[in-house]
Scaffold this motif. Structure first.
Motif, PDB file in Angstrom:
ATOM      1  N   ARG A  71       4.460  -6.508  -0.479  1.00 55.34           N
ATOM      2  CA  ARG A  71       3.906  -5.392   0.162  1.00 55.34           C
ATOM      3  C   ARG A  71       4.634  -4.183   0.002  1.00 55.34           C
ATOM      4  N   ARG A  72       6.015  -4.181   0.081  1.00 55.70           N
ATOM      5  CA  ARG A  72       6.779  -3.100  -0.089  1.00 55.70           C
ATOM      6  C   ARG A  72       6.897  -2.467  -1.460  1.00 55.70           C
ATOM      7  N   ARG A  73       7.173  -3.519  -2.361  1.00 56.36           N
ATOM      8  CA  ARG A  73       7.463  -3.089  -3.772  1.00 56.36           C
ATOM      9  C   ARG A  73       6.208  -2.732  -4.704  1.00 56.36           C
ATOM     10  N   ARG A  74       5.165  -3.303  -4.460  1.00 54.30           N
ATOM     11  CA  ARG A  74       4.187  -3.118  -5.579  1.00 54.30           C
ATOM     12  C   ARG A  74       3.744  -1.863  -5.851  1.00 54.30           C
ATOM     13  N   PHE A  75       3.570  -1.006  -4.812  1.00 52.93           N
ATOM     14  CA  PHE A  75       2.981   0.368  -5.054  1.00 52.93           C
ATOM     15  C   PHE A  75       4.318   1.284  -5.459  1.00 52.93           C
ATOM     16  N   ARG A  76       5.351   0.865  -4.662  1.00 50.58           N
ATOM     17  CA  ARG A  76       6.573   1.756  -5.159  1.00 50.58           C
ATOM     18  C   ARG A  76       6.955   1.675  -6.549  1.00 50.58           C
ATOM     19  N   ASP A  77       6.887   0.497  -7.031  1.00 53.77           N
ATOM     20  CA  ASP A  77       7.423   0.204  -8.583  1.00 53.77           C
ATOM     21  C   ASP A  77       6.260   0.750  -9.454  1.00 53.77           C
ATOM     22  N   THR A  78       4.835   0.897  -9.110  1.00 53.87           N
ATOM     23  CA  THR A  78       3.786   1.337  -9.761  1.00 53.87           C
ATOM     24  C   THR A  78       3.917   2.798 -10.019  1.00 53.87           C
ATOM     25  N   LEU A  79       4.454   3.484  -9.051  1.00 51.19           N
ATOM     26  CA  LEU A  79       4.631   4.922  -8.966  1.00 51.19           C
ATOM     27  C   LEU A  79       5.828   5.179  -9.826  1.00 51.19           C
ATOM     28  N   ASN A  80       6.926   4.254  -9.372  1.00 52.24           N
ATOM     29  CA  ASN A  80       8.078   4.634 -10.226  1.00 52.24           C
ATOM     30  C   ASN A  80       7.966   4.558 -11.900  1.00 52.24           C
ATOM     31  N   ASN A  81       7.065   3.342 -12.066  1.00 53.25           N
ATOM     32  CA  ASN A  81       7.062   3.315 -13.535  1.00 53.25           C
ATOM     33  C   ASN A  81       6.205   4.363 -14.026  1.00 53.25           C
ATOM     34  N   LEU A  82       5.388   5.325 -13.341  1.00 56.25           N
ATOM     35  CA  LEU A  82       4.751   6.354 -13.727  1.00 56.25           C
ATOM     36  C   LEU A  82       5.499   7.756 -13.569  1.00 56.25           C
ATOM     37  N   GLY A  83       6.591   7.379 -13.481  1.00 57.04           N
ATOM     38  CA  GLY A  83       7.620   8.640 -13.136  1.00 57.04           C
ATOM     39  C   GLY A  83       7.670   9.395 -11.956  1.00 57.04           C
ATOM     40  N   VAL A  84       7.121   8.826 -10.729  1.00 60.09           N
ATOM     41  CA  VAL A  84       7.130   9.206  -9.635  1.00 60.09           C
ATOM     42  C   VAL A  84       8.123   8.663  -8.839  1.00 60.09           C
ATOM     43  N   VAL A  85       9.042   9.456  -8.024  1.00 61.40           N
ATOM     44  CA  VAL A  85       9.884   9.018  -7.223  1.00 61.40           C
ATOM     45  C   VAL A  85       9.455   8.335  -5.886  1.00 61.40           C
ATOM     46  N   ALA A  86       9.481   7.049  -5.646  1.00 64.14           N
ATOM     47  CA  ALA A  86       8.758   6.754  -4.526  1.00 64.14           C
ATOM     48  C   ALA A  86       9.781   5.562  -3.656  1.00 64.14           C
ATOM     49  N   ASP A  87      10.037   5.653  -2.627  1.00 68.59           N
ATOM     50  CA  ASP A  87      10.896   4.321  -1.781  1.00 68.59           C
ATOM     51  C   ASP A  87       9.878   3.483  -1.283  1.00 68.59           C
ATOM     52  N   ASP A  88      10.703   2.578  -0.820  1.00 69.59           N
ATOM     53  CA  ASP A  88       9.814   1.314  -0.014  1.00 69.59           C
ATOM     54  C   ASP A  88       9.139   1.959   1.152  1.00 69.59           C
ATOM     55  N   SER A  89       9.608   2.822   1.850  1.00 65.55           N
ATOM     56  CA  SER A  89       8.682   3.313   2.817  1.00 65.55           C
ATOM     57  C   SER A  89       7.361   3.950   2.550  1.00 65.55           C
ATOM     58  N   PHE A  90       7.387   4.576   1.338  1.00 62.99           N
ATOM     59  CA  PHE A  90       6.093   5.234   0.890  1.00 62.99           C
ATOM     60  C   PHE A  90       5.144   4.240   0.148  1.00 62.99           C
ATOM     61  N   GLY A  91       5.967   3.361  -0.438  1.00 64.69           N
ATOM     62  CA  GLY A  91       5.238   2.160  -0.935  1.00 64.69           C
ATOM     63  C   GLY A  91       4.653   1.271   0.144  1.00 64.69           C
ATOM     64  N   LEU A  92       5.084   1.092   0.995  1.00 69.96           N
ATOM     65  CA  LEU A  92       4.553   0.222   2.129  1.00 69.96           C
ATOM     66  C   LEU A  92       3.392   1.403   2.864  1.00 69.96           C
ATOM     67  N   LYS A  93       3.472   2.636   2.988  1.00 69.45           N
ATOM     68  CA  LYS A  93       2.359   3.323   3.487  1.00 69.45           C
ATOM     69  C   LYS A  93       1.211   3.338   2.672  1.00 69.45           C
ATOM     70  N   ILE A  94       1.399   3.307   1.412  1.00 63.51           N
ATOM     71  CA  ILE A  94       0.067   3.143   0.353  1.00 63.51           C
ATOM     72  C   ILE A  94      -0.327   1.684   0.488  1.00 63.51           C
ATOM     73  N   ASN A  95       0.477   0.734   0.565  1.00 57.69           N
ATOM     74  CA  ASN A  95       0.084  -0.652   0.831  1.00 57.69           C
ATOM     75  C   ASN A  95      -0.879  -1.029   1.873  1.00 57.69           C
ATOM     76  N   GLU A  96      -0.529  -0.435   3.061  1.00 58.18           N
ATOM     77  CA  GLU A  96      -1.167  -0.571   4.261  1.00 58.18           C
ATOM     78  C   GLU A  96      -2.426   0.190   4.378  1.00 58.18           C
ATOM     79  N   TYR A  97      -2.609   1.296   3.435  1.00 63.97           N
ATOM     80  CA  TYR A  97      -4.024   1.926   3.301  1.00 63.97           C
ATOM     81  C   TYR A  97      -4.807   1.096   2.520  1.00 63.97           C
ATOM     82  N   PHE A  98      -4.167   0.421   1.325  1.00 65.08           N
ATOM     83  CA  PHE A  98      -4.787  -0.321   0.505  1.00 65.08           C
ATOM     84  C   PHE A  98      -5.410  -1.728   1.216  1.00 65.08           C
TER      85      PHE A  98
END
Length: 231
Positions: A71-98
């Motif tokens: 839950r913490r990592r999948r959106f964080r890694d997706t964004l990082n791989n696309l050149g966007v700096v994202a931490d666990d907190s932001f990744g988790l926020k998007i995941n909760e919305y998802f």
């Protein structure tokens, strides 16, 4: 073999995860203004998430990570791989919305309702899923297939996940089924098919892409409606 209990996987087997998640990702792309973060196209975001998500689910099924790590990592890694700096907190926020949006989606795999209508009069139908209990139940309610099934068995209830044979043993126990009269139907070769084979359960590999297998399932189908020729 006279089967009595049919155990279905949910995501990618009955409920169209790719189509439903793509709609959710389109909403996320707009709500979180990803275009302003230099993710140039929605398709780029959807494609990268699909790759990352599948990798993390494989790791989860191999007991290499926990659900919370996924839950913490999948959106964080997706964004990082696309050149966007994202931490666990932001990744988790998007995941909760998802996860709030995803269970509201209702697209099913082609032929799902036709097959369930055909099977219901003669078989006990159940779900065995590695997803989260409340989310999987809500997916089934949104897509109006919940009433076809007796038990909805997830790793949360069983205390383990596919391919561990203990989730299949648990399913047999709580449904009062006989393993020789039970059939597992799923799209994931490792989790659904090899897991069920290890539990001595017959299997149907829903295999639309024709993936070659080393250990043969009892049946191999490319379309769900082919179940009507088996059962």
């Amino acid at each position: 073999m006279a089967y009595k209990h049919l155990f279905f996987d949910l995501d990618h087997t009955l409920w169209d995860f790719e189509k439903n998640s793509s709609e959710c990702l389109a909403d996320i792309y707009d709500v979180f203004e990803f275009k302003s973060l230099n993710i140039s196209t929605l398709a780029e975001f959807q494609s990268e998430f699909s790759i990352v998500n599948k990798r993390y689910w494989t790791m989860l099924e191999n007991n290499e990570i926990t659900h919370e790590e996924l839950r913490r990592r999948r959106f964080r890694d997706t964004l990082n791989n696309l050149g966007v700096v994202a931490d666990d907190s932001f990744g988790l926020k998007i995941n909760e919305y998802f996860l709030g949006l995803l269970p509201q989606k209702a697209h099913l795999i082609e032929g799902a309702v036709e097959v369930l209508e055909y099977l219901l009069p003669n078989y006990e139908l159940h779900i065995i899923s590695n997803g989260w209990q409340d989310i999987q139940v809500n997916k089934m309610k949104s897509s109006e297939i919940h009433h076809y099934f007796g038990e909805v068995i997830t790793n949360e209830l069983a205390g383990t996940r596919k391919p561990n044979r203990r989730i299949f043993d648990y399913a047999i126990e709580i449904t009062n089924a006989n393993i020789a009269e039970s059939l597992m139907i799923g799209d994931n070769y490792e989790a659904d098919i090899l897991g069920a084979i290890n539990a001595n359960m017959d299997t149907v590999f829903y295999n639309p892409d024709g993936i070659p297998t080393t250990e043969k399932p009892t049946f191999d189908i490319k379309r769900l409606v082919e179940l009507k020729n088996i059962l």
